[in-house]
Each structure stands twice: as C-alpha cells, then as structure tokens.
Design a protein around this motif. Structure first.
Motif, PDB file in Angstrom:
ATOM      1  N   ASP A  86       0.868  -1.175   0.000  1.00 44.43           N
ATOM      2  CA  ASP A  86       0.000   0.000   0.000  1.00 44.43           C
ATOM      3  C   ASP A  86       0.903   1.223   0.000  1.00 44.43           C
ATOM      4  O   ASP A  86       2.134   1.108   0.037  1.00 44.43           O
ATOM      5  N   TYR A  87       0.298   2.402  -0.028  1.00 46.13           N
ATOM      6  CA  TYR A  87       1.089   3.629  -0.031  1.00 46.13           C
ATOM      7  C   TYR A  87       1.853   3.834   1.271  1.00 46.13           C
ATOM      8  O   TYR A  87       2.732   4.699   1.350  1.00 46.13           O
ATOM      9  N   ASP A  88       1.554   3.057   2.294  1.00 49.88           N
ATOM     10  CA  ASP A  88       2.317   3.159   3.541  1.00 49.88           C
ATOM     11  C   ASP A  88       3.675   2.464   3.442  1.00 49.88           C
ATOM     12  O   ASP A  88       4.434   2.443   4.407  1.00 49.88           O
ATOM     13  N   GLU A  89       3.973   1.887   2.241  1.00 52.61           N
ATOM     14  CA  GLU A  89       5.241   1.198   2.000  1.00 52.61           C
ATOM     15  C   GLU A  89       5.415  -0.008   2.912  1.00 52.61           C
ATOM     16  O   GLU A  89       6.541  -0.381   3.261  1.00 52.61           O
ATOM     17  N   GLN A  90       4.319  -0.600   3.310  1.00 55.53           N
ATOM     18  CA  GLN A  90       4.354  -1.822   4.097  1.00 55.53           C
ATOM     19  C   GLN A  90       3.673  -2.957   3.329  1.00 55.53           C
ATOM     20  O   GLN A  90       2.819  -2.716   2.468  1.00 55.53           O
ATOM     21  N   VAL A  91       4.062  -4.183   3.664  1.00 54.33           N
ATOM     22  CA  VAL A  91       3.490  -5.370   3.032  1.00 54.33           C
ATOM     23  C   VAL A  91       2.341  -5.878   3.894  1.00 54.33           C
ATOM     24  O   VAL A  91       2.508  -6.110   5.093  1.00 54.33           O
ATOM     25  N   HIS A  92       1.181  -6.064   3.281  1.00 58.20           N
ATOM     26  CA  HIS A  92      -0.020  -6.510   3.975  1.00 58.20           C
ATOM     27  C   HIS A  92      -0.419  -7.893   3.479  1.00 58.20           C
ATOM     28  O   HIS A  92      -0.266  -8.208   2.300  1.00 58.20           O
ATOM     29  N   VAL A  93      -0.951  -8.710   4.353  1.00 60.27           N
ATOM     30  CA  VAL A  93      -1.503 -10.003   3.976  1.00 60.27           C
ATOM     31  C   VAL A  93      -2.932  -9.800   3.499  1.00 60.27           C
ATOM     32  O   VAL A  93      -3.710  -9.075   4.120  1.00 60.27           O
ATOM     33  N   GLY A  94      -3.276 -10.435   2.375  1.00 61.18           N
ATOM     34  CA  GLY A  94      -4.629 -10.347   1.852  1.00 61.18           C
ATOM     35  C   GLY A  94      -5.200 -11.725   1.557  1.00 61.18           C
ATOM     36  O   GLY A  94      -4.467 -12.720   1.524  1.00 61.18           O
ATOM     37  N   GLU A  95      -6.510 -11.790   1.373  1.00 59.06           N
ATOM     38  CA  GLU A  95      -7.153 -13.036   0.974  1.00 59.06           C
ATOM     39  C   GLU A  95      -8.362 -12.740   0.101  1.00 59.06           C
ATOM     40  O   GLU A  95      -8.963 -11.671   0.185  1.00 59.06           O
ATOM     41  N   MET A  96      -8.695 -13.690  -0.749  1.00 54.54           N
ATOM     42  CA  MET A  96      -9.881 -13.633  -1.591  1.00 54.54           C
ATOM     43  C   MET A  96     -10.444 -15.037  -1.746  1.00 54.54           C
ATOM     44  O   MET A  96      -9.714 -16.028  -1.629  1.00 54.54           O
ATOM     45  N   VAL A  97     -11.732 -15.112  -2.037  1.00 57.26           N
ATOM     46  CA  VAL A  97     -12.351 -16.353  -2.486  1.00 57.26           C
ATOM     47  C   VAL A  97     -12.785 -16.116  -3.929  1.00 57.26           C
ATOM     48  O   VAL A  97     -13.361 -15.078  -4.258  1.00 57.26           O
ATOM     49  N   CYS A  98     -12.472 -17.076  -4.807  1.00 56.28           N
ATOM     50  CA  CYS A  98     -12.800 -16.939  -6.217  1.00 56.28           C
ATOM     51  C   CYS A  98     -13.202 -18.291  -6.797  1.00 56.28           C
ATOM     52  O   CYS A  98     -13.082 -19.333  -6.138  1.00 56.28           O
ATOM     53  N   ASN A  99     -13.675 -18.288  -8.018  1.00 56.63           N
ATOM     54  CA  ASN A  99     -13.969 -19.526  -8.730  1.00 56.63           C
ATOM     55  C   ASN A  99     -12.669 -20.241  -9.070  1.00 56.63           C
ATOM     56  O   ASN A  99     -11.664 -19.607  -9.401  1.00 56.63           O
ATOM     57  N   LYS A 100     -12.674 -21.564  -9.026  1.00 56.57           N
ATOM     58  CA  LYS A 100     -11.475 -22.332  -9.340  1.00 56.57           C
ATOM     59  C   LYS A 100     -11.005 -22.094 -10.774  1.00 56.57           C
ATOM     60  O   LYS A 100      -9.824 -22.295 -11.088  1.00 56.57           O
ATOM     61  N   LEU A 101     -11.918 -21.635 -11.643  1.00 59.38           N
ATOM     62  CA  LEU A 101     -11.556 -21.381 -13.038  1.00 59.38           C
ATOM     63  C   LEU A 101     -10.571 -20.232 -13.180  1.00 59.38           C
ATOM     64  O   LEU A 101      -9.843 -20.166 -14.173  1.00 59.38           O
ATOM     65  N   ILE A 102     -10.546 -19.312 -12.232  1.00 60.17           N
ATOM     66  CA  ILE A 102      -9.641 -18.161 -12.340  1.00 60.17           C
ATOM     67  C   ILE A 102      -8.583 -18.144 -11.249  1.00 60.17           C
ATOM     68  O   ILE A 102      -7.764 -17.226 -11.206  1.00 60.17           O
ATOM     69  N   ALA A 103      -8.554 -19.134 -10.383  1.00 56.90           N
ATOM     70  CA  ALA A 103      -7.683 -19.082  -9.198  1.00 56.90           C
ATOM     71  C   ALA A 103      -6.211 -18.932  -9.566  1.00 56.90           C
ATOM     72  O   ALA A 103      -5.517 -18.060  -9.021  1.00 56.90           O
ATOM     73  N   ASP A 104      -5.709 -19.756 -10.469  1.00 58.13           N
ATOM     74  CA  ASP A 104      -4.284 -19.710 -10.801  1.00 58.13           C
ATOM     75  C   ASP A 104      -3.904 -18.376 -11.425  1.00 58.13           C
ATOM     76  O   ASP A 104      -2.865 -17.796 -11.094  1.00 58.13           O
ATOM     77  N   ARG A 105      -4.731 -17.899 -12.345  1.00 58.37           N
ATOM     78  CA  ARG A 105      -4.375 -16.631 -12.996  1.00 58.37           C
ATOM     79  C   ARG A 105      -4.509 -15.454 -12.023  1.00 58.37           C
ATOM     80  O   ARG A 105      -3.732 -14.491 -12.105  1.00 58.37           O
ATOM     81  N   LEU A 106      -5.455 -15.533 -11.077  1.00 56.20           N
ATOM     82  CA  LEU A 106      -5.581 -14.461 -10.091  1.00 56.20           C
ATOM     83  C   LEU A 106      -4.370 -14.433  -9.165  1.00 56.20           C
ATOM     84  O   LEU A 106      -3.867 -13.353  -8.825  1.00 56.20           O
ATOM     85  N   VAL A 107      -3.868 -15.590  -8.780  1.00 56.56           N
ATOM     86  CA  VAL A 107      -2.644 -15.640  -7.972  1.00 56.56           C
ATOM     87  C   VAL A 107      -1.489 -15.000  -8.744  1.00 56.56           C
ATOM     88  O   VAL A 107      -0.707 -14.221  -8.180  1.00 56.56           O
TER      89      VAL A 107
END
Length: 238
Positions: A86-107
C-alpha cells in the motif's frame, strides 16, 4: 519495522522447519509483515497460494458471502492468500475467495502486482462487512466472490460465481447515468472519483498495470462499458 503488526487477535510465531506454508496461511488478512518475516516463513511461494476452501473460511462465509443456491458450491471455489503493498510502503496479507476457473491466474496477477509495489489498500473477505457491498466499497476493499445480484436488478452478478474481481473500490466506483439526468453511484461516497480526468490515488485508468494484467489474462474491464462504468471491476470473458 517491527516483526509483525497484527490486524486481528491471532498471534504469529516462528514456525518449525517444514511448516512454513502452513504458518503463512495462519496470518490473518490485514497483518503487516516485513521482508524478514516473509523469508522466515518460507519465501514468496508460501505467501501466494490457492487452495480448496478451508473449514474456518467456509464457516465465516455462511449466510454472508455464501448462501445455499443451485448455481455454485464449495467445490467450485478456491481460497487465495496473497501479499500486497500500500502507499504506507508496508506489506499486507490479503485473501480472496474466487472460482477455481480463475484461481491460478488471479494468484499470478496478485503476485505481479506485489512485485511491482502496486498499491492495494485492503484485501479482506466481504464477510468482514457482513457481505454488505456498499460498506466494503466505502472501505476501499478489494474482493471477488459474493453471492449477490447486480445492483438494481434480479440478475446474478459475476461475483456470485466468483468470476469477477473488484480492486480499490472506493476510488474506482460504479456509476450509471439515468434517463432523468440523475446519476447512481456505488459506493455512494465516491461521486468525486467518477471524474476520471482528476488525479487521485488508487485510480485505475488506461495503461495501468492492474488493468493490463487482467486484460492479458482474459478479463474484461467495467471501465470500458458503454451504458455504465465500473472502474473497479474485472470479469472473466465468456
């Protein structure tokens, strides 16, 4: 930077050998981590993951982003863990739930955005906001799956199938101009960000890295739509 600044009450501890991937998954979304933390937990490969929906995540989704329906079930979905700047120049952990059809490309997309320090403010599941889309957009949250209809209709959204992703939602709003001259904006607090000639943080526009990556991976952009604009929105072309 401190070793960990934790967003939720779950505390992290240094893992034993061979448990790095499992430990990285235990970081709550919103946790701030240092590069040293990432290395200690097994490196970036342990921090960008796609997996079947874990029990704890599935429990959190019930009655919120997930409702019993004939269209999509647990086996159709994947849980993604990722890091983002983010603009705070820190690394944040995130998560999402998605369809398996797009999971690899979203990663892949999220990892490339991370590698280029692309700013994403927040990436937590909409369940944090009780699946209230207006509230999560006001919080500038980035997310994917939520079983709901398109605003102002009875039609299922692509989000209901986990095939659409919204990024930095407050600053990239949805709007539609009505026949009576009024404008519907979502989130309602984002009217000023409908002016895409203005300069402001998190704006997705032509040439933006996030936009290029989604287009290259088979998505279309709501900012290109003619009858309305949805600048935050990327959905799989079918």
């Amino acid at each position: 930077m401190a070793c960990l600044t934790v967003f939720s009450p779950i505390a992290a501890q240094t893992p034993a050998a061979g448990t790095a991937s499992k430990a990285a998954k235990a970081w709550p979304a919103g946790t701030v981590v240092s590069r040293q933390d990432i290395a200690a937990w097994g490196g970036l490969d342990s921090c960008f993951l796609s997996e079947p929906i874990p029990e704890d995540v599935w429990a959190r989704m019930q009655g919120k982003t997930y409702k019993e329906n004939p269209h999509i079930g647990r086996d159709d979905l994947r849980h993604i863990r990722a890091l983002h700047w983010d603009y705070d120049e820190q690394v944040h952990v995130g998560e999402m739930v998605c369809n398996k059809l797009i999971a690899d490309r979203l990663v892949r997309i999220l990892r490339t955005l991370y590698e280029h320090h692309y700013p994403i403010m927040r990436m937590v599941l909409p369940d944090v906001y009780d699946a209230d889309d207006e509230q999560q957009m006001r919080a500038n949250n980035s997310s994917c799956f939520c079983f709901r209809v398109v605003a102002g209709s009875q039609k299922l959204s692509k989000h209901a199938r986990g095939l659409a992703v919204d990024i930095n939602t407050l600053y990239n709003p949805y709007y539609k101009d009505r026949a009576d001259g009024t404008r519907f904006v979502q989130p309602a607090t984002a009217a000023e960000y409908c002016d895409r000639t203005a300069n402001f943080p998190y704006k997705i526009s032509k040439g933006d890295l996030c936009l290029r990556l989604f287009l290259e991976n088979g998505f279309e952009w709501g900012g290109d739509w003619k009858t309305c604009k949805d600048f935050q929105h990327f959905e799989l072309k079918e």
